[in-house]
Scaffold this motif. Structure first.
Motif, PDB file in Angstrom:
ATOM      1  N   ARG A 116       0.813  -1.223   0.000  1.00 53.69           N
ATOM      2  CA  ARG A 116       0.000   0.000   0.000  1.00 53.69           C
ATOM      3  C   ARG A 116       0.848   1.275   0.000  1.00 53.69           C
ATOM      4  NH1 ARG A 116      -5.065  -1.079   2.409  1.00 53.69           N
ATOM      5  NH2 ARG A 116      -5.744  -3.175   1.810  1.00 53.69           N
ATOM      6  N   GLY A 117       2.134   1.140   0.316  1.00 52.93           N
ATOM      7  CA  GLY A 117       2.986   2.316   0.403  1.00 52.93           C
ATOM      8  C   GLY A 117       3.126   2.806   1.835  1.00 52.93           C
ATOM      9  N   LEU A 118       3.913   3.859   2.011  1.00 51.80           N
ATOM     10  CA  LEU A 118       4.239   4.389   3.330  1.00 51.80           C
ATOM     11  C   LEU A 118       4.074   5.894   3.348  1.00 51.80           C
ATOM     12  CD1 LEU A 118       7.564   2.564   4.272  1.00 51.80           C
ATOM     13  CD2 LEU A 118       5.502   2.597   5.676  1.00 51.80           C
ATOM     14  N   LEU A 181       2.582  13.818  12.710  1.00 46.78           N
ATOM     15  CA  LEU A 181       2.456  12.559  11.972  1.00 46.78           C
ATOM     16  C   LEU A 181       1.284  12.588  10.983  1.00 46.78           C
ATOM     17  CD1 LEU A 181       3.235   9.617  14.413  1.00 46.78           C
ATOM     18  CD2 LEU A 181       4.201   9.988  12.150  1.00 46.78           C
ATOM     19  N   PRO A 182       0.075  13.031  11.395  1.00 47.70           N
ATOM     20  CA  PRO A 182      -1.022  13.076  10.416  1.00 47.70           C
ATOM     21  C   PRO A 182      -0.690  13.931   9.193  1.00 47.70           C
ATOM     22  CG  PRO A 182      -1.883  13.306  12.644  1.00 47.70           C
ATOM     23  CD  PRO A 182      -0.392  13.384  12.750  1.00 47.70           C
ATOM     24  N   ASP A 183       0.078  14.998   9.415  1.00 43.90           N
ATOM     25  CA  ASP A 183       0.492  15.845   8.297  1.00 43.90           C
ATOM     26  C   ASP A 183       1.381  15.064   7.332  1.00 43.90           C
ATOM     27  OD1 ASP A 183       0.862  18.060   6.712  1.00 43.90           O
ATOM     28  OD2 ASP A 183       2.423  18.935   7.967  1.00 43.90           O
ATOM     29  N   TRP A 184       2.360  14.340   7.876  1.00 44.24           N
ATOM     30  CA  TRP A 184       3.246  13.533   7.033  1.00 44.24           C
ATOM     31  C   TRP A 184       2.484  12.420   6.321  1.00 44.24           C
ATOM     32  CZ3 TRP A 184       7.752  14.759   5.266  1.00 44.24           C
ATOM     33  CH2 TRP A 184       8.599  15.612   5.994  1.00 44.24           C
ATOM     34  N   HIS A 185       1.495  11.841   6.998  1.00 42.98           N
ATOM     35  CA  HIS A 185       0.770  10.713   6.422  1.00 42.98           C
ATOM     36  C   HIS A 185       0.004  11.098   5.147  1.00 42.98           C
ATOM     37  CE1 HIS A 185       0.749   8.308  10.441  1.00 42.98           C
ATOM     38  NE2 HIS A 185       1.878   8.230   9.783  1.00 42.98           N
ATOM     39  N   GLN A 186      -0.207  12.388   4.955  1.00 37.73           N
ATOM     40  CA  GLN A 186      -0.888  12.823   3.737  1.00 37.73           C
ATOM     41  C   GLN A 186       0.026  12.745   2.512  1.00 37.73           C
ATOM     42  OE1 GLN A 186      -2.537  16.714   4.438  1.00 37.73           O
ATOM     43  NE2 GLN A 186      -3.745  16.044   6.188  1.00 37.73           N
ATOM     44  N   GLU A 187       1.337  12.604   2.753  1.00 40.62           N
ATOM     45  CA  GLU A 187       2.305  12.534   1.658  1.00 40.62           C
ATOM     46  C   GLU A 187       2.841  11.111   1.561  1.00 40.62           C
ATOM     47  OE1 GLU A 187       5.354  15.474   1.967  1.00 40.62           O
ATOM     48  OE2 GLU A 187       3.968  17.026   2.646  1.00 40.62           O
ATOM     49  N   GLY A 188       2.086  10.250   0.957  1.00 38.31           N
ATOM     50  CA  GLY A 188       2.465   8.846   0.921  1.00 38.31           C
ATOM     51  C   GLY A 188       3.480   8.513  -0.167  1.00 38.31           C
ATOM     52  N   LEU A 189       4.269   7.473   0.091  1.00 35.88           N
ATOM     53  CA  LEU A 189       5.181   6.919  -0.898  1.00 35.88           C
ATOM     54  C   LEU A 189       4.490   5.754  -1.604  1.00 35.88           C
ATOM     55  CD1 LEU A 189       8.447   6.882   1.245  1.00 35.88           C
ATOM     56  CD2 LEU A 189       7.754   8.588  -0.455  1.00 35.88           C
ATOM     57  N   PRO A 190       4.760   5.521  -2.875  1.00 37.24           N
ATOM     58  CA  PRO A 190       4.055   4.463  -3.617  1.00 37.24           C
ATOM     59  C   PRO A 190       4.432   3.080  -3.103  1.00 37.24           C
ATOM     60  CG  PRO A 190       5.858   5.335  -4.928  1.00 37.24           C
ATOM     61  CD  PRO A 190       5.743   6.220  -3.724  1.00 37.24           C
ATOM     62  N   PRO A 191       3.561   2.086  -3.300  1.00 38.86           N
ATOM     63  CA  PRO A 191       3.869   0.727  -2.857  1.00 38.86           C
ATOM     64  C   PRO A 191       4.997   0.116  -3.667  1.00 38.86           C
ATOM     65  CG  PRO A 191       1.864   0.746  -4.162  1.00 38.86           C
ATOM     66  CD  PRO A 191       2.237   2.179  -3.936  1.00 38.86           C
ATOM     67  N   LEU A 192       5.781  -0.736  -3.023  1.00 44.17           N
ATOM     68  CA  LEU A 192       6.842  -1.455  -3.722  1.00 44.17           C
ATOM     69  C   LEU A 192       6.243  -2.489  -4.672  1.00 44.17           C
ATOM     70  CD1 LEU A 192       9.914  -1.741  -3.863  1.00 44.17           C
ATOM     71  CD2 LEU A 192       9.797  -3.383  -1.992  1.00 44.17           C
ATOM     72  N   LEU A 193       5.107  -3.084  -4.250  1.00 42.83           N
ATOM     73  CA  LEU A 193       4.427  -4.085  -5.070  1.00 42.83           C
ATOM     74  C   LEU A 193       2.978  -3.647  -5.304  1.00 42.83           C
ATOM     75  CD1 LEU A 193       5.595  -7.508  -3.562  1.00 42.83           C
ATOM     76  CD2 LEU A 193       6.140  -6.612  -5.829  1.00 42.83           C
ATOM     77  N   PRO A 194       2.666  -3.059  -6.445  1.00 40.27           N
ATOM     78  CA  PRO A 194       1.258  -2.769  -6.755  1.00 40.27           C
ATOM     79  C   PRO A 194       0.446  -4.059  -6.831  1.00 40.27           C
ATOM     80  CG  PRO A 194       2.751  -1.598  -8.236  1.00 40.27           C
ATOM     81  CD  PRO A 194       3.583  -2.587  -7.480  1.00 40.27           C
ATOM     82  N   ARG A 195      -0.857  -3.947  -6.749  1.00 40.78           N
ATOM     83  CA  ARG A 195      -1.741  -5.114  -6.657  1.00 40.78           C
ATOM     84  C   ARG A 195      -1.559  -6.091  -7.800  1.00 40.78           C
ATOM     85  NH1 ARG A 195      -3.012  -9.077  -5.738  1.00 40.78           N
ATOM     86  NH2 ARG A 195      -4.961 -10.026  -5.011  1.00 40.78           N
ATOM     87  N   SER A 196      -1.226  -5.620  -8.975  1.00 41.70           N
ATOM     88  CA  SER A 196      -1.088  -6.511 -10.129  1.00 41.70           C
ATOM     89  C   SER A 196       0.198  -7.326 -10.099  1.00 41.70           C
ATOM     90  CB  SER A 196      -1.128  -5.698 -11.421  1.00 41.70           C
ATOM     91  OG  SER A 196      -0.039  -4.776 -11.464  1.00 41.70           O
TER      92      SER A 196
END
Length: 309
Positions: A116-118, A181-196
């Motif tokens: 899901r990303g971080l 933390l909630p402020d940072w959580h709005q800027e997510g990093l992409p997942p290493l493994l997308p669902r596909s």
């Protein structure tokens, strides 16, 4: 994805509660496909804790490539973000060698970060972390929660007032970055493994059977040298808030080694704590990662064979 074919460019994710048989299943799959077993357990990363965390044995590790096991010192406050960075390198290695990446473990947060990303929270400088921990010991968790309510009211509202680890973490982020933390959580990093790019199963044994395995395994750990392992860790006098110091079985065995409780009391508490953890794992994966298909252990090999044929 074809029902009977799994491209080696995809990954297999094997999750489940502790003592459910994940490691044996992952090893069998890696041997069959020439794959790489990649640890996805937050405690098995620590080199100090082979026995008490039920890491694969040296003999098992020799049967297929294993990565991210025991590569971190217990003095390190290892994070999901650090694990994802390491996992990205191993995934690139697997793909370059055209090997199946088999991620296996019980840490829901690691699997969630993987798929899901971080959030984009930067690393916390050691001096900031140490200063917050010192205040925690000096002033107590209630005082830090009161401060957090002033500086990050959203996090303070979400956290229990005596949750030492998460309160300290939230304050560290504010201290180090000037943002919550909630402020940072709005800027997510992409997942290493997308669902596909993965197929995922959650081993789901019957509860009574699982709890019996947990009890037997904890007793076997004691016989196999877990006490010596924990004694060596305790002798290092590390911060008790470090993740390695809170691994299941470690705190209670330290109490025994200090003659604060009997060996049987320690064993019973250790078994009970591990059973409770397994129960939380069921709940977490059910609600947080519904894309994992729940499979009974006796059906897991057939499930995988249908997807790796």
């Amino acid at each position: 994805m074809q029902a009977n074919s799994l491209s080696l460019s995809k990954a297999v994710l094997i999750a489940g509660p502790t003592a459910s048989g994940k490691s044996a299943l992952a090893l069998e799959l890696a041997q069959k496909t020439g794959g790489i077993v990649i640890n996805t357990d937050s405690m098995q990363v620590y080199r100090d804790l082979r026995i008490i965390t039920a890491r694969p044995t040296v003999e098992e590790e020799a049967r297929a490539p294993h990565r991210l096991y025991g590569h971190v010192d217990a003095s390190v406050n290892f994070s999901a973000g650090a694990w994802v960075a390491d996992a990205a390198k191993v995934l690139a290695e697997a793909r370059a060698e055209k090997r199946l990446a088999v991620f296996i473990g019980g840490s829901g947060l690691y699997f969630k970060a993987l798929t899901r990303g971080l959030s984009a929270v930067p690393p916390i400088p050691p001096d900031v972390r140490e200063a917050v921990r010192a205040r925690l010991e000096r002033d107590g968790v209630e005082a830090l929660h009161t401060e957090l309510a002033r500086r990050d009211p959203v996090s303070a509202e979400r956290l229990k007032p005596r949750d030492r680890t998460r309160i300290a973490r939230a304050l560290e982020v504010v201290e180090a970055t000037g943002r919550t933390l909630p402020d940072w959580h709005q800027e997510g990093l992409p997942p290493l493994l997308p669902r596909s790019e993965f197929t995922a199963l959650f081993l789901a044994p019957e509860r009574d059977q699982l709890y019996a395995r947990i009890d037997a395994r904890f007793d076997a750990m004691l016989t196999a040298g877990a006490l010596d392992e924990v004694a060596a860790l305790a002798a290092r006098n590390l911060d008790p808030l470090l993740p390695a110091m809170k691994a299941h079985g470690v705190p209670v065995l330290i109490h025994y080694l200090r003659s604060e409780i009997t060996r049987e009391e320690a064993a019973e508490i250790g078994r009970a704590d591990t059973r409770h953890y397994a129960k939380r794992q069921f709940t977490w994966f059910r609600h947080q990662l519904p894309e994992f298909e729940w499979v009974k252990p006796e059906a897991a090999r057939g499930w995988l064979e249908a997807r790796t044929a």
